[in-house]
Design an enzyme around this catalytic site. Structure first.
Site, PDB file in Angstrom:
ATOM      1  N   GLN A   1      -4.298  -5.078   7.268  1.00 35.95           N
ATOM      2  CA  GLN A   1      -5.291  -5.991   6.694  1.00 35.95           C
ATOM      3  C   GLN A   1      -5.312  -7.359   7.370  1.00 35.95           C
ATOM      4  O   GLN A   1      -6.169  -8.183   7.076  1.00 35.95           O
ATOM      5  CB  GLN A   1      -5.032  -6.178   5.190  1.00 35.95           C
ATOM      6  CG  GLN A   1      -5.210  -4.927   4.349  1.00 35.95           C
ATOM      7  CD  GLN A   1      -6.649  -4.433   4.307  1.00 35.95           C
ATOM      8  OE1 GLN A   1      -7.584  -5.156   4.642  1.00 35.95           O
ATOM      9  NE2 GLN A   1      -6.833  -3.191   3.891  1.00 35.95           N
TER      10      GLN A   1
ATOM     11  N   CYS B   1      -4.736   2.526  -3.623  1.00 31.63           N
ATOM     12  CA  CYS B   1      -3.494   3.062  -3.043  1.00 31.63           C
ATOM     13  C   CYS B   1      -2.331   2.108  -3.243  1.00 31.63           C
ATOM     14  O   CYS B   1      -1.505   1.927  -2.335  1.00 31.63           O
ATOM     15  CB  CYS B   1      -3.671   3.386  -1.558  1.00 31.63           C
ATOM     16  SG  CYS B   1      -4.826   4.712  -1.274  1.00 31.63           S
TER      17      CYS B   1
ATOM     18  N   HIS C   1       0.869  -1.175   0.000  1.00 36.67           N
ATOM     19  CA  HIS C   1       0.000   0.000   0.000  1.00 36.67           C
ATOM     20  C   HIS C   1       0.915   1.236   0.000  1.00 36.67           C
ATOM     21  O   HIS C   1       2.012   1.176   0.544  1.00 36.67           O
ATOM     22  CB  HIS C   1      -0.835  -0.058   1.286  1.00 36.67           C
ATOM     23  CG  HIS C   1      -1.916   0.966   1.402  1.00 36.67           C
ATOM     24  ND1 HIS C   1      -1.667   2.292   1.669  1.00 36.67           N
ATOM     25  CD2 HIS C   1      -3.262   0.855   1.320  1.00 36.67           C
ATOM     26  CE1 HIS C   1      -2.811   2.950   1.744  1.00 36.67           C
ATOM     27  NE2 HIS C   1      -3.796   2.094   1.534  1.00 36.67           N
TER      28      HIS C   1
ATOM     29  N   ASP D   1       3.341  -4.263   8.322  1.00 42.26           N
ATOM     30  CA  ASP D   1       2.089  -3.515   8.217  1.00 42.26           C
ATOM     31  C   ASP D   1       0.949  -4.531   8.304  1.00 42.26           C
ATOM     32  O   ASP D   1       0.712  -5.290   7.372  1.00 42.26           O
ATOM     33  CB  ASP D   1       2.067  -2.760   6.878  1.00 42.26           C
ATOM     34  CG  ASP D   1       0.715  -2.119   6.585  1.00 42.26           C
ATOM     35  OD1 ASP D   1      -0.195  -2.214   7.433  1.00 42.26           O
ATOM     36  OD2 ASP D   1       0.577  -1.536   5.497  1.00 42.26           O
TER      37      ASP D   1
ATOM     38  N   LYS E   1     -10.502  -0.656  10.760  1.00 42.77           N
ATOM     39  CA  LYS E   1     -10.695  -1.821   9.892  1.00 42.77           C
ATOM     40  C   LYS E   1     -11.072  -3.055  10.698  1.00 42.77           C
ATOM     41  O   LYS E   1     -11.284  -4.125  10.145  1.00 42.77           O
ATOM     42  CB  LYS E   1      -9.430  -2.096   9.082  1.00 42.77           C
ATOM     43  CG  LYS E   1      -9.108  -1.015   8.045  1.00 42.77           C
ATOM     44  CD  LYS E   1      -7.942  -1.438   7.177  1.00 42.77           C
ATOM     45  CE  LYS E   1      -7.242  -0.291   6.505  1.00 42.77           C
ATOM     46  NZ  LYS E   1      -8.017   0.375   5.461  1.00 42.77           N
TER      47      LYS E   1
END
Lengths: 449, 151
Positions: A240, A401, A160, A237, A263
């Protein structure tokens, strides 16, 4: 407080064998996955009033944009309301009862997050505005102060922009080299490319655990181990992954882990930087001012202890309450069960989309998490999203993104359906029917364009 | 309520599937690139001018049906017009797709195929798709070197 409806359903119903994803036998070792029990999902859905909203001309909302932001259950909203109306005060500065309560609540939220992601303790969890800010904190607070021209930063081609652009900036400003792990044709990280580029010069590996475009689940544990073998630091990261699967900083072994509250059923405005104590101690604050200091003179200041040194200014107190409650909600369902459910939906969606002639990007279901990116031949994803919006279906269309990844796929944009705990197989039916309707509207079938 | 299907009228689909003036114009004396950073759509407009008049205008694009149709319709609408006239048409078109009152008063007959894009005004998220080529046209005429964006 009234217990959430789903808590009453502690006993799981027997699972319907017909609902199982029939994996392609040619694929290696697919796991047998299950959806959450229908009754449990019904109970969960009752906690999300937005799902009862009627869209446009009375259509049911089919919310398939969870990778962008999830919805929030009543329990989260209610916890935040109660905090605002019953306990609100600024933290860490007051000696009155409300301030004490607020401080205790806020600090407890750090402890809750630490337990949730396996951080050593609350001091290893700092709240930020979002994932992007958490990554920037590391990029600027560690990258800018530690990297030199002879160093290399290793990222991947599926990042991303939030886990790419900050490192481009660090490379630009420090003279460090930016390297990219290439992808395989099916959208996984290329093992050979990773090992080729991971040499002694690499000082930092920044990688997402799950791709927001392809859903690819990356082997961050093994990658971290390999990176540590060459003394590189590792940022994962997890924006997700944390909403769906068990994520443990200790097990992954990474130095920093970042994610967002919104999220995973929590509110916007709060993100997390968690990590190993040693790496966090090497990280300089990004923001300076009140709350993050121990002592200030006219000319200089000493920082407060972790994690407060990373949280200058009045912090996201209400959001922290919401995040704690979201963690509670997620934990009650169980992340293993959530992951099975959302992966199962993604696998079924992938199969259905392929059946109706869509091009699906990314790996086979066993390497994929909770989302599916695709294109309908002859229909631009923006047009598709507009048309199925008429059916109450919310999907994302665009570059997500991740423009370098779009270049890799050779497309300008994709459509993306992403799933969460309240989604059902019926949602996929509505999506697929919508796609077929879009093909009629755009008269794709007539001349194949 | 206006459905998304109202966006994709026959005229729009015709321009999308068979875009007019869709080519690279090697001897263009003005050109500009436009992009919509939200969706990744890209578009280039090429113009040839003679004595203050647009004698040739073409485009190339990688975009949705609305942006492609809008660009196609645009090239037909501006070819042969004086620059001042074109500037006026650009403003009229922007007003049309954003639903400005005075643009809605225009007789559809005067707008020709442009009128088919009028429904865009009911879809605020798609206005940028429809105006991308027009912004890019303006940039090309004004000789701006920087790529234009819809942001």
């Amino acid at each position: 407080m009234v217990p959430p409806p789903f808590l009453i359903l502690t006993a799981r119903l027997p699972r319907d064998p017909h609902l199982k994803y029939e994996a392609d036998p040619s694929q290696d070792g697919p796991e047998v996955d299950d959806l959450l029990d229908a009754e449990l999902v019904d109970a969960i859905r009752k906690d999300f009033p937005i799902l009862d909203r009627k869209m446009r001309e009375d259509q049911r909302l089919v919310y398939l944009d969870n990778a962008a932001t999830s919805q929030r259950p009543t329990q989260v909203v209610e916890a935040m309301r109660r905090y605002q109306q019953e306990s609100n005060a600024n933290v860490h500065r007051g000696i009155h009862q409300l301030a004490e309560e607020a401080t205790e609540t806020y600090e407890q939220a750090h402890a809750d997050v630490a337990a949730f992601v396996g951080a050593e303790g609350m001091e290893c969890v700092a709240f930020t505005k979002n994932t992007t800010e958490a990554i920037n904190l590391v990029a600027q607070g560690w990258g800018l102060t530690n990297l030199e021209p002879e160093d290399a930063i290793l990222v991947t081609e599926l990042e991303h922009h939030a886990n790419l652009v900050p490192w481009q900036q660090v490379a630009d400003r420090t003279g460090a080299e930016l390297r990219h792990v290439a992808l395989t044709d099916d959208g996984r990280l290329d093992r050979a490319s990773f090992h080729d580029q991971l040499d002694e010069d690499v000082a930092l590996l920044a990688v997402s655990q799950v791709s927001n475009v392809l859903g690819t689940v990356n082997p961050v544990e093994a990658m971290t181990e390999a990176a540590h073998d060459v003394d590189a630091r590792v940022l994962v990261d997890a924006a997700q992954s944390v909403p769906h699967m068990p994520v443990d900083v200790g097990e992954i072994g990474c130095d920093w882990l970042t994610f967002s509250g919104h999220k995973m059923l929590g509110p916007t405005g709060i993100g997390v930087l968690a990590g190993r104590r040693e790496a966090l101690e090497e990280t300089e604050p990004l923001l300076f001012g009140g709350e993050m200091i121990r002592r200030v003179t006219k000319d200089e200041a000493e920082w407060a202890e972790m994690p407060w040194c990373f949280e200058a200014g009045t912090p996201p107190m209400t959001e922290a309450v919401g995040l704690s409650q979201a963690i509670d909600y997620v934990e009650r369902i169980g992340r293993e069960a959530i992951h099975e459910h959302s992966r199962e939906l993604a696998a079924r969606c992938q199969r259905r989309l392929e059946e109706v002639g869509c091009e699906v990007y990314g790996p086979a279901p066993e390497h994929r998490s909770a989302l599916v990116s695709f294109n309908v031949p002859g229909i631009h994803p923006h047009d598709l999203a507009s048309i199925i919006d008429d059916d109450g279906v919310a999907i994302r269309a665009g570059h997500h993104c991740a423009m370098p990844l779009m270049d890799h796929l050779g497309v300008a944009a994709t459509a993306r359906a992403s799933f969460y705990i309240y989604n059902t197989e019926e949602d996929i039916d509505v999506l697929v029917n919508g796609i077929e309707r879009a093909e009629e509207v755009m008269s794709v079938e007539e001349d194949g364009r | 309520m206006v459905d998304a299907t109202d966006l994709y009228q026959e005229i729009i689909m015709d321009h999308t599937k068979s875009p007019r003036n869709y080519e690279h114009l090697a001897d263009a004396d003005h050109e500009a690139q436009g992009d919509n950073p939200l969706c990744g759509d890209e578009l280039t407009v090429y113009i040839k001018l003679d004595d203050g008049k647009v004698t040739d205008v073409t485009f190339e694009a990688d975009g949705c049906a609305i942006s492609t149709a809008s660009a196609s319709v645009m090239t037909e609408a501006v070819e042969g017009r004086d620059i001042d006239d074109v500037e006026e048409l650009v403003e009229t078109f922007k007003n049309l797709v954003t639903g400005e009152e005075d643009a809605n008063a225009i007789d559809p007959a005067e707008l020709g195929d442009l009128a088919a894009l009028r429904n865009v005004q009911n879809f605020p998220t798609r206005v940028k798709c429809a105006t991308l080529s027009w912004h890019t046209l303006q940039a090309a005429l004004n000789g701006r070197d920087e790529p234009v964006t819809t942001e």
